[in-house]
Design an enzyme around this catalytic site. Structure first.
Site, PDB file in Angstrom:
ATOM      1  N   LYS A   1       0.849  -1.390   0.127  1.00 15.77           N
ATOM      2  CA  LYS A   1       0.060   0.061  -0.055  1.00 15.77           C
ATOM      3  C   LYS A   1       0.740   1.263  -0.049  1.00 15.77           C
ATOM      4  O   LYS A   1       0.601   2.134  -1.048  1.00 15.77           O
ATOM      5  CB  LYS A   1      -0.842   0.045   1.122  1.00 15.77           C
ATOM      6  CG  LYS A   1      -1.725   1.085   1.580  1.00 15.77           C
ATOM      7  CD  LYS A   1      -2.296   1.022   2.698  1.00 15.77           C
ATOM      8  CE  LYS A   1      -1.106   1.518   3.710  1.00 15.77           C
ATOM      9  NZ  LYS A   1      -1.509   1.790   5.113  1.00 15.77           N
ATOM     10  N   THR A   2       1.889   1.389   0.779  1.00 16.05           N
ATOM     11  CA  THR A   2       2.484   2.554   1.003  1.00 16.05           C
ATOM     12  C   THR A   2       3.347   2.640  -0.212  1.00 16.05           C
ATOM     13  O   THR A   2       3.816   3.686  -0.508  1.00 16.05           O
ATOM     14  CB  THR A   2       3.618   2.381   2.232  1.00 16.05           C
ATOM     15  OG1 THR A   2       2.829   2.068   3.338  1.00 16.05           O
ATOM     16  CG2 THR A   2       4.090   3.748   2.550  1.00 16.05           C
TER      17      THR A   2
ATOM     18  N   ARG B   1       0.543  -9.005  10.848  1.00 13.58           N
ATOM     19  CA  ARG B   1       1.774  -8.159  11.089  1.00 13.58           C
ATOM     20  C   ARG B   1       2.994  -9.290  10.934  1.00 13.58           C
ATOM     21  O   ARG B   1       4.115  -8.855  10.751  1.00 13.58           O
ATOM     22  CB  ARG B   1       1.924  -7.625  12.544  1.00 13.58           C
ATOM     23  CG  ARG B   1       0.711  -6.537  12.829  1.00 13.58           C
ATOM     24  CD  ARG B   1       0.883  -5.473  11.873  1.00 13.58           C
ATOM     25  NE  ARG B   1      -0.499  -5.647  10.852  1.00 13.58           N
ATOM     26  CZ  ARG B   1      -0.486  -5.067   9.548  1.00 13.58           C
ATOM     27  NH1 ARG B   1       0.542  -4.248   9.402  1.00 13.58           N
ATOM     28  NH2 ARG B   1      -1.437  -5.429   9.022  1.00 13.58           N
TER      29      ARG B   1
ATOM     30  N   ASP C   1      -4.402   8.324   2.901  1.00 13.98           N
ATOM     31  CA  ASP C   1      -4.079   7.073   3.362  1.00 13.98           C
ATOM     32  C   ASP C   1      -4.762   6.582   4.501  1.00 13.98           C
ATOM     33  O   ASP C   1      -5.482   7.379   5.000  1.00 13.98           O
ATOM     34  CB  ASP C   1      -2.555   7.365   4.101  1.00 13.98           C
ATOM     35  CG  ASP C   1      -1.909   5.863   4.163  1.00 13.98           C
ATOM     36  OD1 ASP C   1      -2.257   4.905   3.604  1.00 13.98           O
ATOM     37  OD2 ASP C   1      -0.990   5.883   5.015  1.00 13.98           O
ATOM     38  N   GLU C   2      -4.984   5.212   4.518  1.00 14.00           N
ATOM     39  CA  GLU C   2      -6.020   4.732   5.549  1.00 14.00           C
ATOM     40  C   GLU C   2      -7.199   5.388   5.504  1.00 14.00           C
ATOM     41  O   GLU C   2      -7.714   5.769   6.365  1.00 14.00           O
ATOM     42  CB  GLU C   2      -5.167   4.911   6.886  1.00 14.00           C
ATOM     43  CG  GLU C   2      -3.879   4.545   7.159  1.00 14.00           C
ATOM     44  CD  GLU C   2      -3.797   2.916   7.308  1.00 14.00           C
ATOM     45  OE1 GLU C   2      -4.547   2.406   7.136  1.00 14.00           O
ATOM     46  OE2 GLU C   2      -2.529   2.698   7.886  1.00 14.00           O
TER      47      GLU C   2
ATOM     48  N   GLN D   1      -9.036  -3.365   7.811  1.00 15.24           N
ATOM     49  CA  GLN D   1      -8.339  -2.931   9.042  1.00 15.24           C
ATOM     50  C   GLN D   1      -8.889  -1.673   9.828  1.00 15.24           C
ATOM     51  O   GLN D   1      -7.983  -1.087  10.085  1.00 15.24           O
ATOM     52  CB  GLN D   1      -6.891  -2.648   8.350  1.00 15.24           C
ATOM     53  CG  GLN D   1      -6.038  -3.875   7.763  1.00 15.24           C
ATOM     54  CD  GLN D   1      -4.693  -3.968   7.493  1.00 15.24           C
ATOM     55  OE1 GLN D   1      -3.862  -3.513   8.250  1.00 15.24           O
ATOM     56  NE2 GLN D   1      -4.442  -3.813   6.121  1.00 15.24           N
TER      57      GLN D   1
END
Length: 874
Positions: free
Chosen positions: A70-71, A684, A258-259, A336
């Site tokens: 994603k980043t 994670r 983002d997010e 998430q």
DNA sequence: CAAAAATGTATTTTT
DNA sequence: TACATTTTTG
């Protein structure tokens, strides 16, 4: 005179500026000389990622599952926009949720594009960008551009004052609660006038709205903002001043978020105002919103305002097209979304296509992070949620070498910490870096036991998140001094430290200062000055006050001349603050002094006291040193976005995870959010994943018997391995888990939860009833048989937690009794002197009885307090 | 006014 | 339990 002009930031400056490509290209050129072909950064992207990067025009939603890059997409996209000359750095608005994320994006773009980042002034958190906007247009919100930003503590104290002023009972109407409510309203974009009648009534006998209004007024007179205002003021300004909004419409050619799943309603409004360019538009959008039961936010109405002025300059001509196009790219993952409790609306992401018609939706489903086992476990778990867009993550074919997800039972939290500690040591011996290991807990109180254990083992660890540097008492005190020096009208800061160190200025004097300040309409510091010269005050406090006032005026003068770090030192020295801690013989005093030094040190990175204060207000965390090889210890929430080779997830027990309170307050939605949290935790891990649960945990100082989390049952067996611990008491876990033929009935549990809402506190009847229910459920689902001899605890298959021989506790009985008040029920269960048996502590005699809480002198374990439900007559 | 004692109250996550 | 805050005492 509105705030600093754009040119100061070197952003969009004028009609005759260079073509965008110019600057960007030059920036690129500087960073990565000639050979950097534009497509360099595209290499290594998979097709979907590449599409997400290259679809620069129009609205784009990127649904990026955990570990799908994603980043990378976000940063590469920005690099791409810059490299192809589509925009100046200053024409890109990129918002993140956390400072950490913003920082990371900056670095990563930096490495892609070089110095161009310097010119990306609009990359930051919602709040930091909000401040920036507000500083420029402060006067439109009735503030001066040097307004202060209040943190939660300031806010609470302020509200407390207001509540006192209203003569309300502070106990019945706690300030914290009200500040929470205000926060909630602001998250929804509601000012005092917008809140619902019900909400307004819910606090202080219907004075909710009045208090909220008073609060806002107070902020205005203090020239201050709370966090919520950093978003709300800009929203209001945009709505009321279309010209200002238009300025930003022109400015921002590309918007990235983002997010996105974490955005709340206010942030959503803010984004829409910026993203939805005024063009002739049908009203269907607005209709849709209301029709779907959404609050008819005024954003849509006000949006429709003036059509784009086509008159101006060449720029208008160039951008006429673009202005109608909404180049917004939101990246997020509905699975998430873990901040619902704080106002985040998953709905924002689910609704994206309606909000931005014609949006390109791109799913990133290829996971680059975890093994097939981990991914399989996580996917299977999250599939239990109903409200999701549904993605299917996939990865390389499983490597037979990959370890399965480990599940391990423990007896109590101490043993849990021991097991984890041992496992870590084993890994370490095999050459595993501690930096690649993390322990992710649901609630921060769980950390203590791990810390204790690691200290005795001599294992390096680092707590991430936790109590933050700038929230420490001594730091806040020091900051208060600085704040008063920087702006003499900061009453809250002044009040905090007038009497620090103790100068004999007590309640009475402070009230007097307060009154004077009110009466004369001047800041408290000034009022203190007046008072010190008058004779309305006794000699002792008068002298003290004189000194304080003199100190501050001296420091204020030095503000111009002395470097701010030196000034800071001087302030702490002359105020007697450092001396105060030096004289303090308590254990924490040296640490506090150390922290103060650290504070001064960190000030060196800023050019002025003011900019430092601003930094602190927005970025509440301090950086950690990365040099140390240490295990990371943090909550699941703060782990989002991180990854580790090895992850431990302790505390997978009902009531803790999923957390009771989430269930109580959120119902099924709450459970789903907890499940997403579990999903975040699982994903994670890159390779090794250990889940732990225990059968006894101390909550509120009382020992509670716990049962394994339902989430454990939601993991697919083929990816999971249950570790038998040879040397532990074993608990009931492994046997039951392995041989679970009738999996834990989630539906059954839901029913229980729904039909008998738990109350919000563990000590209440509701909680206990819940315990009783769960006891029941456990018996049924974990294959426990009653009638076993209790001596058999410690062997795998045995019931160790419940049942056997515990005659006095039958679920049904409890149900009946517990409707009554917890402290007065069943007085006859045990009496002082009774011999009892407890599963964990063994035999003992009752020393005291308080309702259902027993104080027992155990023969071996000493005196403990336990609930009567967990002991039986010996 | 400050220190000691008692009382209460919350123990999920945070920009 | 443990911490913070309030009330009591000196």
């Amino acid at each position: 005179m509105s705030a600093p002009s754009d040119s100061a930031r070197g952003s969009f400056s004028g009609p005759n500026g260079p073509r965008p490509g110019g600057i960007a290209a030059r920036a690129l050129g500087r960073a990565t000389p000639a050979e950097s072909a534009p497509s360099d950064y595209l290499r290594g992207l998979n097709p979907e990622q590449r599409q997400a990067v290259e679809t620069t025009e129009g609205p784009v939603l990127v649904l990026a599952g955990a570990g799908t890059g994603k980043t990378r997409v976000l940063t590469t996209r920005i690099a791409h926009i810059l490299a192809t000359g589509r925009a100046f750095p200053s024409q890109i608005l990129a918002v993140t949720f956390t400072n950490k994320a913003a920082r990371e994006m900056k670095t990563r773009i930096g490495s892609l594009v070089g110095e161009a980042v310097e010119g990306m002034p609009w990359l930051g958190t919602f709040h930091s960008i909000g401040v920036k906007l507000l500083r420029r247009h402060a006067e439109l919100a009735g503030l001066r551009s040097d307004f202060t930003i209040l943190d939660t503590d300031d806010v609470n104290r302020l509200i407390k004052q207001l509540i006192q002023a209203e003569n309300l009972d502070e106990k019945r109407w706690p300030a914290r609660q009200f500040s929470g409510m205000i926060d909630g309203w602001k998250n929804k974009g509601q000012g005092p006038k917008d809140i619902s009648e019900g909400d307004a009534r819910a606090f202080a006998n219907g004075k909710g709205r009045q208090l909220y209004t008073a609060y806002q007024e107070r902020l205005k007179t203090l020239n201050a903002c709370d966090f919520g205002d950093l978003l709300l003021h800009p929203i209001r300004i945009f709505r009321e001043h279309p010209d200002v909004l238009r300025e930003y419409h022109r400015k921002f050619k590309y918007i990235l978020v983002d997010e996105y799943q974490d955005t709340n309603t206010a942030q959503y409004m803010w984004l829409r105002l910026l993203a939805q360019r005024p063009k002739e538009r049908d009203t269907s959008d607005a209709k849709n919103l209301t029709a779907e039961g959404r609050k008819p936010d005024r954003a849509s109405a006000d949006q429709a305002a003036p059509a784009e002025a086509s008159e101006q300059s060449e720029r208008a001509a160039v951008s006429a097209n673009q202005l109608q196009q909404i180049n917004i790219c939101c990246v997020g993952d509905d699975d998430q979304s873990i901040y619902g409790w704080r106002g985040a609306e998953v709905d924002n992401i689910l609704r994206f296509e309606k909000d931005f018609p014609g949006a390109t939706v791109i799913k990133l489903e290829r996971n680059y992070r975890s093994t097939a086992h981990i991914l399989g476990a996580a996917s299977h778990l999250i599939a239990h949620n109903e409200d999701r867009l549904g993605k299917t993550l996939f990865t390389e074919a499983p490597d037979p070498e990959d370890p399965k997800v480990n599940v391990q039972a423990g007896w109590d939290s101490e043993e849990e910490a021991r097991i984890v500690g041992e496992t870590i040591e084993t890994l370490q011996r095999r050459g595993h870096k501690l930096n690649d290991i993390a322990i992710l807990v649901r609630a921060s109180f769980q950390m203590r036991e791990f810390e204790d254990r690691f200290v005795t083992l001599g294992l390096n660890y680092r707590v991430i998140g936790g109590p933050r540097f700038y929230e420490r008492l001594e730091i806040r005190d020091a900051m208060a001094f600085f704040r008063v020096v920087a702006s003499a009208s900061d009453d809250l800061a002044f009040e905090r430290i007038v009497n620090v160190p103790k100068r004999g200025l007590g309640e009475a004097t402070i009230r007097q200062i307060h009154d004077t300040s009110r009466a004369m309409g001047i800041p408290m510091l000034e009022a203190a000055g007046e008072l010190a010269e008058s004779d309305e005050i006794k000699p002792k406090p008068r002298a003290a006050l004189r000194e304080v006032v003199a100190n501050f005026s001296r420091w204020q003068k030095l503000l111009e001349t002395l470097p701010h770090t030196e000034l800071a030192e001087q302030i702490l020295e002359e105020s007697g603050y450092t001396a105060m801690w030096k004289n303090d013989r308590s254990a924490e005093a040296p640490g506090r002094l150390e922290n103060l030094k650290e504070l001064i040190r960190s000030m060196e990175d800023y050019e002025s006291l003011r900019s430092f204060l601003e930094h602190v207000a927005l970025v509440m965390d301090a950086e950690q040193n990365e040099d140390l090889d240490a295990v990371s210890l943090m909550t699941l929430h703060s782990a989002k976005g991180l990854e580790f080779e090895t992850v431990f997830l302790p505390g997978w027990e009902e009531g803790l995870f999923p957390h009771q309170r989430a269930l109580d307050e959120g119902g099924r939605a709450g459970l789903e959010e907890e499940r997403r949290l579990a999903y975040v935790g699982l994903t994670r891990a890159k390779r090794n994943l250990y889940l732990n649960f225990v059968s006894n945990r101390r909550i509120h100082g009382l020992w509670q018997t716990t049962i394994p989390s339902r989430f454990l049952d939601e993991l697919p067996e083929k990816h999971v391995e249950v570790i038998e611990s040879s040397n532990s008491y074993g608990g009931y876990g492994s046997g039951g888990f392995k041989g679970r033929h009738n999996p834990y009935g989630a539906s059954r549990f839901d029913k229980a939860a729904a039909s008998q809402p738990f109350s919000s506190s563990y000590g209440t009847p509701g909680w206990q009833r819940a315990q009783a229910n769960r006891t029941d459920a456990t018996r049924n689902n974990w294959g426990m048989r009653s009638g076993h001899a209790v001596e058999r605890i410690g062997y795998g298959e045995t019931d160790s937690g419940f049942g056997a021989g515990r005659g006095s506790i039958k679920a049904r009985t409890i149900e009946g009794e517990l409707v009554a008040k917890s402290v007065s029920n069943e007085p006859a269960a045990f009496k002082v002197g009774d011999r009892v048996f407890h599963q964990k502590f063994g035999n003992g005699s009752v020393a005291a009885v308080e309702g259902n809480k027993l104080t027992i002198d155990f023969d071996r374990a000493g005196q403990k307090r336990v609930l009567d439900g967990f002991v039986s007559a010996a």
